[in-house]
Scaffold this active site. Sequence first.
Site, short mmCIF file in Angstrom:
data_model
loop_
_atom_site.label_atom_id
_atom_site.label_comp_id
_atom_site.label_asym_id
_atom_site.label_seq_id
_atom_site.Cartn_x
_atom_site.Cartn_y
_atom_site.Cartn_z
N ASN A 1 -27.87 22.14 40.28
CA ASN A 1 -27.48 20.82 39.79
C ASN A 1 -26.19 21.02 39.00
O ASN A 1 -26.21 21.51 37.88
CB ASN A 1 -28.59 20.25 38.89
CG ASN A 1 -28.20 18.92 38.27
OD1 ASN A 1 -27.15 18.36 38.60
ND2 ASN A 1 -29.04 18.42 37.37
N TRP A 2 -25.09 20.64 39.62
CA TRP A 2 -23.78 20.87 38.98
C TRP A 2 -23.46 19.84 37.91
O TRP A 2 -22.42 19.94 37.24
CB TRP A 2 -22.68 20.90 40.05
CG TRP A 2 -22.64 22.18 40.83
CD1 TRP A 2 -23.40 23.31 40.60
CD2 TRP A 2 -21.80 22.50 41.95
NE1 TRP A 2 -23.09 24.29 41.51
CE2 TRP A 2 -22.11 23.82 42.36
CE3 TRP A 2 -20.83 21.80 42.66
CZ2 TRP A 2 -21.47 24.45 43.43
CZ3 TRP A 2 -20.19 22.42 43.73
CH2 TRP A 2 -20.51 23.73 44.11
N LYS A 3 -24.29 18.82 37.79
CA LYS A 3 -24.08 17.78 36.77
C LYS A 3 -22.63 17.27 36.85
O LYS A 3 -22.09 17.19 37.95
CB LYS A 3 -24.46 18.32 35.38
CG LYS A 3 -25.88 18.91 35.37
CD LYS A 3 -26.40 19.25 34.01
CE LYS A 3 -27.82 19.79 34.12
NZ LYS A 3 -28.43 20.10 32.84
N GLY B 1 -28.99 24.49 36.28
CA GLY B 1 -27.77 23.83 35.82
C GLY B 1 -26.68 24.87 35.56
O GLY B 1 -26.01 25.34 36.49
N GLY B 2 -26.52 25.26 34.30
CA GLY B 2 -25.42 26.14 33.88
C GLY B 2 -25.18 27.35 34.78
O GLY B 2 -24.04 27.59 35.22
N HIS C 1 -33.87 12.71 36.29
CA HIS C 1 -33.43 13.81 35.43
C HIS C 1 -33.43 13.33 33.97
O HIS C 1 -33.09 12.17 33.68
CB HIS C 1 -32.03 14.28 35.83
CG HIS C 1 -31.67 15.59 35.20
ND1 HIS C 1 -31.27 15.68 33.89
CD2 HIS C 1 -31.71 16.85 35.68
CE1 HIS C 1 -31.06 16.96 33.59
NE2 HIS C 1 -31.32 17.70 34.66
#
Length: 245
Positions: free
Chosen positions: A5-7, A225-226, A92
């Site tokens: 999930n690159w947001k 994520g990160g 999310h």
Amino acid sequence: MIVANWKCNGSKIMIQDWISKFKETYVTSNNSYIGIAPSYIHIEHLSNNLKANSLDITYGVQNIDLSSGARTSAISLEMVQDMSCNFSIIGHSEMRIIFGETNENISEKLDLIAKSLDVILCIGESAEENINNQTREILKQQLEVINGRDLSQSFTIAYEPVWAIGTGKTPTPNQINDIHKFIKDVVQSSTVNNIVPKVLYGGSVNENNAQSFFNEDYVDGALIGGASLNGNSFAKIVNIFNGVN
Ligand code: 13P
């Protein structure tokens, strides 16, 4: 199943760099579904580059809107399908907290997309709820959106404790395993077709702790994520999941 999930991160240059780093580290294996949810604006650039590099990585969106037409800023199911996206994340905690998404909104989205796209429904308790031992109660409330549904096997839950997202803190692998078992039981008993969904863990997963989560019976993968923003790190986690590290 390992999903990035690159947001609200990424750029065309980042995508090029990500792909070359991923290729450096990734050990080919047919073991897993690998997905990326980039920003909407980078979907085409990402998909072209995945294709040009013959990478069998699927892509999807981080959210979706309920309908098309006069809804400034929104992205519809038709647009997502037009870009050949395979999945949508919904619910999310950043959508719930920053953009005020409710269980009702999530339920409407499920009505719309559950038959058309693979769905990754995120649920998770806050730090306060965790401290007050309300985790199961909160997850059960969030899972009310699936009551009475006939869901497909491609319906997936991501358990993402809010307090573990981007903090470097995580529940223990054993605690995660117990919660995943609980989630599977709740979904099985709430759906008309009694599906047992895949449950991914999300929240500060990285290449150093991933193995400890993947060792657990009820952990079917991760939503990252990160650590997914670096192609080397993400490939390492995929390799660990595939047992080829
Ligand atoms: P981090 O991996 O950065 O903690 O984010 C997890 C997440 O929110 C994935 O959806």
